[in-house]
Design a protein around this motif. Structure first.
Motif: not given
Length: 321
Positions: A175-188, A314-321
Motif C-alpha cells: 500500500a505504501f508503494a502506491t503513495l506519491p513519490a514525494w510522500i515516500r521520500g523519493e522526490a520533492d 488501497i493495493c487493489r485500487a493501485g493495481d487497477a489504476a
C-alpha cells in the motif's frame, strides 16, 4: 530502549518540575498573554500527588495539580523550529493550549510544562463538531511570514521502514508503494498546495477542555504551515477503513464545512482533497498497529485488522489504476 531505572528517574524529575510549577502558577502564567486567561483552570493546592497521564512510544506525561509536564519523544529533531512553534502557539490562545515557557533539558530529554485541561471522555458524546470548528479556526488564521513549515509527512515512511516480515507487513508495504513519490521520500513535494496554519497530527486525543467547555488543541510538535487536508486525514482514514462510524464522519465534515474550513470544497466530493492524506494516514496507522502487535506478541484486534484490510483495498485500487 529506556531502562526501568532511567524511566523511574525521569518520572521523579518530571514530578519535581510539576510540583515547582504547580506551586508557582503565577510565575509560569507570565509566559502567556492576558487573552489566555479565560481557559486557565483555578489554582490547585501547591503540593499535589503526581499522576502519570501517558507513557507510550517514548513519551512520558505527568500531571501535578494544574500543570502537565511532558518528556517528548527522544528520537525526534526539535531545535529552533520547536521554539518557533512554542512562540506561534502563544499567539493562538483561543485555539491552542501550548507550553507555558521555553522547553527544559532534563537528562538530555526535551521537556515542556503546560496547563492541564480535561481530555476527551470516550464515555461521553465525542466532540467531533468542536474539533472541526477548532481546526477551521486554526486554518483561517493568516499564516505569519516566519511560521515554521509543517513539512512533508515523513512519519509514514519511518514507520513502514520499521516493519518486519509477514503477511500484514507485506500488505502495508504494498500500500505504501502506491503513495506519491514525494510522500515516500523519493522526490520533492510538488508546488501549488494552499498553505494554512495546521496542527499536523490532529485527532480527538489532541483536544482538552477547560471549565466552560472551552476546547483547545494541545501537542504542538507539528504546528506550522502546511496543506490543511492533512488535519482531516486521520478521521478520513478511519472512516474509509470502517472504524469511524459514517454518522460521526458526517458530523465532523459537516461542522468543518459549516465553519468555512478551506481543506475541502464547500460542496461536492471532499475526496479530491482528502484521498492522498487519508491513504497516507491509513497506511501509517496500519504500520503502527502491526508493529505494536508484533511487539506485544499478540494478533491484531478488530480495528487494527480493519486498517490493514483498508491497506489491501488501497493495493487493489493501485493495481487497477
Amino acid at each position: 530502549m529506556q531502562t526501568e531505572t532511567a524511566r523511574s528517574g525521569l518520572l521523579a524529575r518530571l514530578a519535581e518540575i510539576g510540583r515547582d510549577s504547580a506551586g508557582a502558577t503565577g510565575r509560569y502564567m507570565a509566559y502567556r498573554p492576558v487573552s489566555a486567561a479565560p481557559h486557565v483552570l483555578p489554582p490547585s493546592p501547591p503540593v499535589a500527588e503526581p499522576e502519570t497521564l501517558y507513557d507510550r512510544h517514548g513519551v512520558l506525561v505527568v500531571r501535578v495539580g494544574d500543570v502537565v509536564v511532558k518528556a517528548h519523544q527522544p528520537d525526534r529533531e526539535y531545535g529552533i523550529p520547536f521554539l518557533d512553534r512554542i512562540e506561534l502557539a502563544t499567539t493562538l490562545p483561543h485555539i491552542v493550549l501550548g507550553p507555558l515557557g521555553p522547553p527544559l533539558d532534563v537528562d538530555g530529554r526535551l521537556v515542556t510544562v503546560s496547563l492541564y485541561g480535561e481530555p476527551v471522555d470516550p464515555q461521553e458524546e465525542l466532540p467531533w463538531e468542536d474539533g472541526a470548528r477548532l481546526l477551521a479556526a486554526l486554518h483561517a488564521v493568516p499564516v505569519p511570514a516566519d511560521a515554521p513549515s509543517w513539512g512533508r509527512p515523513t512519519r509514514v515512511a519511518r514507520l513502514v521502514a520499521r516493519l518486519g516480515n509477514g503477511p500484514a507487513e507485506d500488505v502495508v508495504r504494498r500500500a505504501f508503494a502506491t503513495l506519491p513519490a514525494w510522500i515516500r521520500g523519493e522526490a520533492d513535494e510538488p508546488p501549488g498546495e494552499v498553505e494554512c496554519l495546521i496542527h499536523g497530527d490532529w485527532h480527538l486525543g489532541q483536544m482538552v477542555c477547560a471549565p466552560g467547555r472551552q476546547w483547545r488543541l494541545i501537542d504542538i510538535e507539528d504546528l506550522g504551515k502546511g496543506a490543511p487536508a492533512w488535519d482531516l486525514a486521520r478521521p478520513a482514514a478511519l472512516y474509509s477503513a470502517g472504524v469511524l462510524h459514517p454518522e460521526e464522519w458526517d458530523r465532523f465534515l459537516g461542522a468543518y464545512r459549516a465553519a468555512g474550513g478551506p481543506a475541502v470544497p464547500a460542496e461536492g466530493d471532499p475526496w479530491t482533497a482528502l484521498d492522498v492524506p487519508a491513504r497516507s494516514l491509513a497506511i501509517q496507522i496500519a504500520a503502527t498497529c502491526v508493529i505494536s502487535a508484533v511487539k506485544d506478541e499478540r494478533p491484531l484486534d478488530g480495528p487494527e485488522q480493519a486498517v490493514v484490510d483498508a491497506c489491501a483495498r488501497i493495493c487493489r485500487a493501485g493495481d487497477a489504476a
